[in-house]
Design a protein around this motif. Structure first.
Motif, PDB file in Angstrom:
ATOM      1  N   ARG A  78       0.817  -1.225  -0.050  1.00 28.68           N
ATOM      2  CA  ARG A  78       0.124  -0.051   0.097  1.00 28.68           C
ATOM      3  C   ARG A  78       1.113   1.220   0.070  1.00 28.68           C
ATOM      4  NH1 ARG A  78      -1.390   3.639   3.582  1.00 28.68           N
ATOM      5  NH2 ARG A  78      -0.527   2.450   5.193  1.00 28.68           N
ATOM      6  N   ARG A  79       2.055   1.252   0.874  1.00 31.66           N
ATOM      7  CA  ARG A  79       2.747   2.360   0.915  1.00 31.66           C
ATOM      8  C   ARG A  79       3.531   2.558  -0.406  1.00 31.66           C
ATOM      9  NH1 ARG A  79       4.094   4.108   6.666  1.00 31.66           N
ATOM     10  NH2 ARG A  79       3.002   2.731   7.748  1.00 31.66           N
ATOM     11  N   ARG A  80       4.089   1.514  -0.978  1.00 30.43           N
ATOM     12  CA  ARG A  80       4.984   1.720  -2.053  1.00 30.43           C
ATOM     13  C   ARG A  80       3.841   1.968  -3.290  1.00 30.43           C
ATOM     14  NH1 ARG A  80       9.549   1.965  -4.639  1.00 30.43           N
ATOM     15  NH2 ARG A  80       9.649   0.511  -6.489  1.00 30.43           N
ATOM     16  N   ARG A  81       2.588   1.763  -3.219  1.00 26.24           N
ATOM     17  CA  ARG A  81       1.597   2.175  -4.507  1.00 26.24           C
ATOM     18  C   ARG A  81       1.510   3.946  -4.279  1.00 26.24           C
ATOM     19  NH1 ARG A  81      -2.407  -2.771  -4.380  1.00 26.24           N
ATOM     20  NH2 ARG A  81      -1.241  -4.013  -5.611  1.00 26.24           N
ATOM     21  N   SER A  82       1.478   4.255  -3.129  1.00 29.75           N
ATOM     22  CA  SER A  82       1.411   5.823  -2.805  1.00 29.75           C
ATOM     23  C   SER A  82       2.562   6.599  -3.018  1.00 29.75           C
ATOM     24  CB  SER A  82       0.855   5.927  -1.221  1.00 29.75           C
ATOM     25  OG  SER A  82       2.000   5.836  -0.467  1.00 29.75           O
ATOM     26  N   LEU A  83       3.790   6.075  -3.426  1.00 29.67           N
ATOM     27  CA  LEU A  83       4.886   6.787  -3.898  1.00 29.67           C
ATOM     28  C   LEU A  83       4.773   7.531  -5.254  1.00 29.67           C
ATOM     29  CD1 LEU A  83       7.918   4.749  -2.279  1.00 29.67           C
ATOM     30  CD2 LEU A  83       6.954   6.757  -1.481  1.00 29.67           C
TER      31      LEU A  83
END
Length: 83
Positions: A78-83
């Motif tokens: 999830r965090r990777r996608r928000s980058l």
């Protein structure tokens, strides 16, 4: 102090702190899904710790700890996608 840990209440205090953190962050506008993926792995690990502190059988210790891993991975994705 020994009784606090032997009874598992030390883990209960940590779980209460995680709950307060979740409520505070929710009030600040965080999405529930974001809170779950961020805080649930820690909560599951603490549940496993509590089981160990009170002398539970190994499945009750290992299951929540093992379940924390896929939730942690979901948070990383999830965090990777928000980058």
């Amino acid at each position: 102090m020994e009784a606090l840990f032997a009874s598992g209440h030390a883990a209960d205090i940590v779980l209460a702190a995680l709950l307060l953190e979740a409520l505070w962050l929710r009030l600040r506008g965080w999405k529930v899904a974001d809170l779950l993926t961020m805080l649930l792995p820690a909560a599951l690990i603490v549940v496993g710790l509590r089981a160990a502190l009170v002398g539970a059988d190994w499945p009750w210790i290992s299951a929540p700890i093992a379940l924390s891993f896929p939730v942690h991975i979901a948070d990383v994705v999830r965090r990777r996608r928000s980058l």
